[in-house]
Each structure stands twice: as structure tokens, then as C-alpha cells.
Design a protein around this motif. Structure first.
Motif, PDB file in Angstrom:
ATOM      1  N   LYS A 156       0.839  -1.210   0.000  1.00  0.00           N
ATOM      2  CA  LYS A 156       0.000   0.000   0.000  1.00  0.00           C
ATOM      3  C   LYS A 156       0.871   1.256   0.000  1.00  0.00           C
TER       4      LYS A 156
ATOM      5  N   VAL B  99      -7.647   6.450   9.662  1.00  0.00           N
ATOM      6  CA  VAL B  99      -7.539   5.259   8.794  1.00  0.00           C
ATOM      7  C   VAL B  99      -6.094   4.766   8.819  1.00  0.00           C
TER       8      VAL B  99
ATOM      9  N   LYS C 123     -18.786  -6.112   2.347  1.00  0.00           N
ATOM     10  CA  LYS C 123     -17.626  -6.659   3.063  1.00  0.00           C
ATOM     11  C   LYS C 123     -17.950  -7.187   4.452  1.00  0.00           C
TER      12      LYS C 123
ATOM     13  N   ALA D 204      -6.699   9.493  -1.218  1.00  0.00           N
ATOM     14  CA  ALA D 204      -6.691  10.229   0.050  1.00  0.00           C
ATOM     15  C   ALA D 204      -5.277  10.722   0.390  1.00  0.00           C
TER      16      ALA D 204
ATOM     17  N   VAL E 128      -9.511   4.033  -3.260  1.00  0.00           N
ATOM     18  CA  VAL E 128      -9.336   3.470  -1.918  1.00  0.00           C
ATOM     19  C   VAL E 128      -8.180   2.472  -1.982  1.00  0.00           C
ATOM     20  N   GLU E 129      -8.228   1.610  -2.988  1.00  0.00           N
ATOM     21  CA  GLU E 129      -7.143   0.641  -3.187  1.00  0.00           C
ATOM     22  C   GLU E 129      -7.247   0.065  -4.588  1.00  0.00           C
TER      23      GLU E 129
ATOM     24  N   LYS F 106      -3.440   1.585   7.746  1.00  0.00           N
ATOM     25  CA  LYS F 106      -3.340   0.439   6.841  1.00  0.00           C
ATOM     26  C   LYS F 106      -1.975  -0.215   6.943  1.00  0.00           C
TER      27      LYS F 106
ATOM     28  N   ILE G 109     -10.111   1.326  10.982  1.00  0.00           N
ATOM     29  CA  ILE G 109     -10.654   2.697  10.999  1.00  0.00           C
ATOM     30  C   ILE G 109     -11.170   2.966  12.413  1.00  0.00           C
TER      31      ILE G 109
ATOM     32  N   VAL H 203      -6.695  -3.175   7.319  1.00  0.00           N
ATOM     33  CA  VAL H 203      -7.161  -1.786   7.397  1.00  0.00           C
ATOM     34  C   VAL H 203      -7.985  -1.612   8.667  1.00  0.00           C
TER      35      VAL H 203
ATOM     36  N   GLU I   6     -18.899   3.298  -1.977  1.00  0.00           N
ATOM     37  CA  GLU I   6     -17.817   2.606  -2.685  1.00  0.00           C
ATOM     38  C   GLU I   6     -18.326   1.861  -3.911  1.00  0.00           C
TER      39      GLU I   6
ATOM     40  N   GLU J 184      -4.012   7.493   6.415  1.00  0.00           N
ATOM     41  CA  GLU J 184      -4.593   8.369   5.396  1.00  0.00           C
ATOM     42  C   GLU J 184      -5.882   9.013   5.842  1.00  0.00           C
ATOM     43  N   GLU J 185      -6.241  10.030   5.106  1.00  0.00           N
ATOM     44  CA  GLU J 185      -7.449  10.797   5.352  1.00  0.00           C
ATOM     45  C   GLU J 185      -8.673   9.907   5.136  1.00  0.00           C
ATOM     46  N   PHE J 186      -9.674  10.057   5.988  1.00  0.00           N
ATOM     47  CA  PHE J 186     -10.920   9.311   5.806  1.00  0.00           C
ATOM     48  C   PHE J 186     -11.723   9.948   4.672  1.00  0.00           C
ATOM     49  N   MET J 187     -12.188   9.113   3.747  1.00  0.00           N
ATOM     50  CA  MET J 187     -13.009   9.623   2.639  1.00  0.00           C
ATOM     51  C   MET J 187     -14.447   9.165   2.863  1.00  0.00           C
TER      52      MET J 187
HETATM   53  P1  AMP Z   1      -8.862  -1.582   1.598  1.00  0.00           P
HETATM   54  O1  AMP Z   1      -8.368  -2.925   2.046  1.00  0.00           O
HETATM   55  O2  AMP Z   1      -7.786  -0.562   1.388  1.00  0.00           O
HETATM   56  O3  AMP Z   1      -9.877  -1.668   0.495  1.00  0.00           O
HETATM   57  O4  AMP Z   1      -9.757  -1.038   2.802  1.00  0.00           O
HETATM   58  C1  AMP Z   1     -10.836  -1.803   3.303  1.00  0.00           C
HETATM   59  C2  AMP Z   1     -12.036  -0.926   3.476  1.00  0.00           C
HETATM   60  O5  AMP Z   1     -11.739   0.127   4.389  1.00  0.00           O
HETATM   61  C3  AMP Z   1     -12.472  -0.232   2.201  1.00  0.00           C
HETATM   62  O6  AMP Z   1     -13.283  -1.019   1.407  1.00  0.00           O
HETATM   63  C4  AMP Z   1     -13.189   0.978   2.742  1.00  0.00           C
HETATM   64  O7  AMP Z   1     -14.504   0.629   3.127  1.00  0.00           O
HETATM   65  C5  AMP Z   1     -12.420   1.309   3.986  1.00  0.00           C
HETATM   66  N1  AMP Z   1     -11.431   2.362   3.715  1.00  0.00           N
HETATM   67  C6  AMP Z   1     -10.144   2.197   3.367  1.00  0.00           C
HETATM   68  N2  AMP Z   1      -9.524   3.387   3.208  1.00  0.00           N
HETATM   69  C7  AMP Z   1     -10.446   4.335   3.463  1.00  0.00           C
HETATM   70  C8  AMP Z   1     -10.429   5.758   3.490  1.00  0.00           C
HETATM   71  N3  AMP Z   1      -9.312   6.457   3.249  1.00  0.00           N
HETATM   72  N4  AMP Z   1     -11.577   6.401   3.798  1.00  0.00           N
HETATM   73  C9  AMP Z   1     -12.698   5.712   4.088  1.00  0.00           C
HETATM   74  N5  AMP Z   1     -12.777   4.369   4.097  1.00  0.00           N
HETATM   75  C10 AMP Z   1     -11.670   3.678   3.790  1.00  0.00           C
END
Ligand code: AMP
Ligand code: GLY
Length: 425
Positions: free
Chosen positions: A103, A141, A213, A118, A281-282, A143, A155, A153, A191, A184-187
């Protein structure tokens, strides 16, 4: 075309089902495949972490194309090893796979190519990481840098808890995967998962879907690999997809090519639709599971020429992928206890019967056959009950009618798959 498919889950069952319908297919093999995939392909004993064993099998079969389902062998360099033997492969190199495998690498990459994502920082020192939290309003957030089976991840609303989690990450909560962390910043937003095929240069849209999820209804409880998906997602308007393809997907493909890591496979962008537009997000470097199941159900085009073009070039010469207008949904039936501890071996009845319902197809993510030939549960996520229909309501009704006709007392599912779309439609 002689194809070897690597993997054994519901995603690979759906890929096998679609590839098996191809006019260009001569033989389909799977490594290791599964009891369900055996109906469509010749399955070979294999361990997906034994890269040399997989290469040896592909060489022995003289495969024209290897299609790799899961991320781990790709992140470990399976595609590079196959290419060194001049075998065409649908799946990115180890270098291109860093987009999912790290990441921290991915975030710096988005910044280099101005791909919207973010604001962030990368840390391996706890004091610096904790101080950086002051840059943001909660929620925080955090990771893990590396692969952590979807659990990396966290939060958190509370600053003290976030600081404790920073200590946990850096002291090895996920081993080497969390020795570096991204903050990182929360968005805020909704999704969407967007898929695009790529041959190293050109990209072509390969469907959009929404996943679920969390294990519990109303998106509650712990995270899982995914409890259900549907496609298309109403939030994925033609305009949003166009914006995502031009401001996110193509710049990522171009950036990887520029850095000597051209991407040959499927780019899976997890996006947040924010008021300023879609942001990353990823990225994942393989089809989503269970998103793939609904994409395969909706795809009218023959998939195989597209997979081959990703491996050998010429994707831009093929027409856009053609989709059935009917929405599709997949409901994951999991073993009671999942995503925690669960039992294997319970008998499941009724799957063959529900496969005869119009518009319904059950992909099997984790089943085996016992000595009597019964279908048994052999994993956490076990069945992907997939259905399409003229409207999303029909598709949902069909899927749950099929779920209810499956006799498996030891299984459970979420009853609210597609709730976001049903709420607005
Ligand atoms: P990821 O494994 O990076 O997809 O993160 C898992 C889940 O965490 C994502 O599907 C989002 O729901 C949540 N998430 C990850 N990063 C953020 C972010 N910067 N802001 C808000 N939600 C996030
Ligand atoms: N369903 C989410 C994933 O495959 O990562």
C-alpha cells in the motif's frame, strides 16, 4: 486454445464456467481446481504457492494461456516465471503486482501520476506516526503496508485507540506486512469496484459491481472476503465510469508501463465516490471475489479472446465487452461461524436442483464431495448463489428463492444483498 486456470474458489469456478463456453477453447485445465470445477475442466493436484510446480505443469500441458485467479502467486512472481518459459499468461508481473502487494508503494505511485486518492503518510516509526494523526480529523484510517488477507485496514474514531493500534501494527500484528504503515485521510462516500482489462498499454472496461464486506446485515460486524455483490451498481453511471477510466485507470496503466512494469491482466479499482469525484481506496491486481461471479453472469462477449489479448497484446483491436442489460446478484452462503472458526464436512443438498431455475447459477467457493458423492462444505465462504433478472428486484427474488431451496442447516447468508441499490430504485 488450451487453457490452464490457477485457483480453486468461487471466482475461479465462475471463470471456468465462462471460459468453458468459449468458441476458442480446446481444453480447459485447472490447478488445483475444485470438486465443482472438475465438471468443467481437468483438475490437477497443485499447490498455488508452489510456483515452480505450476510452471512445470503449464509446460507439460503445453498451455496456450495460463489464467491466474488469486493475488498471492502473482505477487510472488508466477507470471514472470511463466513468461520466462514463453508461456502466455493473464496476470501481472511481480513488479506490477506491487500495486496490491504494497500500500505504501501504491500510495506513492498514485501521487507520482496525480491519480486522485486520500492524503497520506508512510511510517515505520511509532512516534512520527502518532504525531501525524494531528493532521486529520477522526476517524483515523490505518493500513498495514503488505498483504494481510483483507484485515490490514483499521478505521478508528478514538485517538488513543488509534495510537495503540499504531503500536500493535509496528510491533508485528501482521508480521512483516505491518512493519510499515500508511495513515490516510478518511473519505466519506459510497464505494464501487471498477474492473478494467489491460494488455500493458490499452485498457478496456470490464464491469462495475458493489461488494458487501461486513458479515452482518446493514453492513455490521467484522469484515469478510465479501458476502455478496451485484452489478451494475446504480452509482456507477456511464459518466462516473468514463471519469474513472480516464482519470484513474488509464493513468495507472500508463504509469506502470512508464516504470517498466506494464500491467497484463485485470485492474480492480476500489473507488470512493466523493463529492469531488471518484478517488482510489485501493487497487487489486486480480478479479474480485465474489464480484467476478456477477460479472461473468452478465458478460455476453466470449471472454477468452480478451484474456489472451491481455497476455499477448491487441486488446485495442477488440470491440468493447458486451454486457447483458439484466442485473445480476450473488449471495454468499458461508459456514456458520465465518469469518471466525467454522466446521467443515456438513452435507449440502439442493444445489443441482436450483441450478435448473431460470437465470440461476450456483458457483461453488468451497465444496467437496464425500464418499457417498454428497456435496459437503469445505471452507468459510462455500456457495455463491448467483442470479440475474430483468430488474434488480427479480434478480434478488430469484437468488433468495434459490438460497431458500438449498438445504444446508450449517450455512448462513446475508438477506440484504443489494440493499443500497434497492433503496434508491
Ligand atoms: P482496503 O483494504 O484498502 O480496500 O480497505 C478496506 C475498506 O476500508 C475499504 O473497502 C473501505 O470501506 C475502507 N477504507 C479504506 N480506506 C479508506 C479511506 N481512506 N476512507 C474511508 N474508508 C476507507
Ligand atoms: N471482494 C473483495 C475482494 O476480492 O478483494
Amino acid at each position: 486454445m488450451k487453457v490452464l486456470l490457477v485457483g480453486s474458489g468461487g471466482r475461479e469456478h465462475a471463470l471456468a464456467w465462462k471460459i468453458a463456453q468459449s468458441a476458442e477453447l480446446t481444453e480447459l485445465h485447472a490447478a488445483p481446481g475444485s470438486a465443482a470445477i472438475e465438471d468443467l475442466a481437468t483438475c490437477h493436484d497443485a499447490d498455488v504457492s508452489d510456483l515452480d510446480g505450476l510452471v512445470e505443469l503449464a509446460v507439460k500441458l503445453n498451455a496456450d494461456l495460463v489464467v491466474v485467479g488469486p493475488e498471492n502467486p502473482l505477487c510472488d512472481g508466477l507470471a514472470d516465471k511463466l513468461r520466462a518459459h514463453r508461456i502466455a499468461v493473464f496476470g501481472p508481473s511481480e513488479m506490477a503486482s506491487r500495486l496490491e502487494a504494497s500500500k505504501a508503494y501504491a500510495k506513492d505511485f498514485y501521487a507520482r501520476y496525480k491519480v486522485p486518492s486520500a492524503r497520506y503518510g508512510i511510517f515505520s516509526n511509532a512516534g512520527e506516526a502518532k504525531a501525524f494523526l494531528s493532521e486529520f480529523e477522526p476517524p483515523y484510517v490505518l493500513k498495514a503496508d503488505g498483504l494481510a488477507a483483507g484485515k490490514g485496514v483499521v478505521i478508528l474514531e478514538d485517538r488513543a485507540e488509534a495510537e495503540a493500534e499504531i503500536d500493535a501494527f509496528l510491533s508485528g500484528k501482521f508480521g512483516a506486512a505491518s512493519q510499515t504503515l500508511v495513515i490516510e485521510e478518511f473519505m466519506a462516500g459510497e464505494e464501487i469496484s471498477i474492473f478494467a482489462l489491460c494488455d500493458g498499454q490499452s485498457v478496456t472496461f470490464c464491469g462495475a459491481a458493489q461488494d458487501h464486506k461486513r458479515v452482518g446485515e446493514g453492513d455490521t460486524g467484522p469484515n469478510t472476503g465479501g458476502m455478496g455483490a451485484y452489478s451494475p451498481a446504480p452509482i456507477g453511471t456511464a459518466e462516473l465510469i468514463e471519469t474513472a477510466m480516464t482519470t484513474i485507470i488509464q493513468p495507472v496503466a500508463d504509469g506502470l508501463a512508464k516504470e517498466g512494469a506494464p500491467f497484463q491482466g485485470v485492474l480492480f479499482a476500489g473507488l470512493m465516490v466523493t463529492p469531488e469525484g471518484p478517488k482510489v481506496v485501493e487497487f487489486n491486481i486480480r478479479f474480485g471475489d465474489p464480484e467476478c461471479q456477477v460479472l461473468m453472469k452478465r458478460m455476453n462477449s466470449d471472454l477468452l479472446p480478451y484474456l489472451k489479448a491481455c497476455a499477448t497484446g491487441g486488446l485495442a483491436d477488440l470491440p468493447p465487452i458486451d454486457w447483458d442489460d439484466d442485473p445480476a446478484i450473488t449471495v454468499v452462503m458461508a459456514a456458520k461461524g465465518y469469518p471466525g472458526a467454522y466446521e467443515k464436512g456438513s452435507v449440502i443438498n439442493g444445489v443441482d436442483k436450483v441450478n435448473m431455475i431460470e437465470g440461476v447459477r450456483v458457483f461453488e467457493a468451497g465444496t467437496a464431495r464425500n464418499s457417498k458423492g454428497d456435496r459437503t462444505a469445505n471452507g468459510g465462504r462455500v456457495l455463491n448463489v448467483t442470479a440475474s433478472g430483468e430488474t434488480l428486484h427479480y434478480a434478488v427474488d430469484r437468488a433468495y428463492t434459490a438460497v431458500d431451496a438449498i438445504d444446508w442447516p450449517d450455512g448462513f447468508c446475508r438477506r440484504d444483498i443489494a440493499w443500497r441499490a434497492l433503496k434508491t430504485h
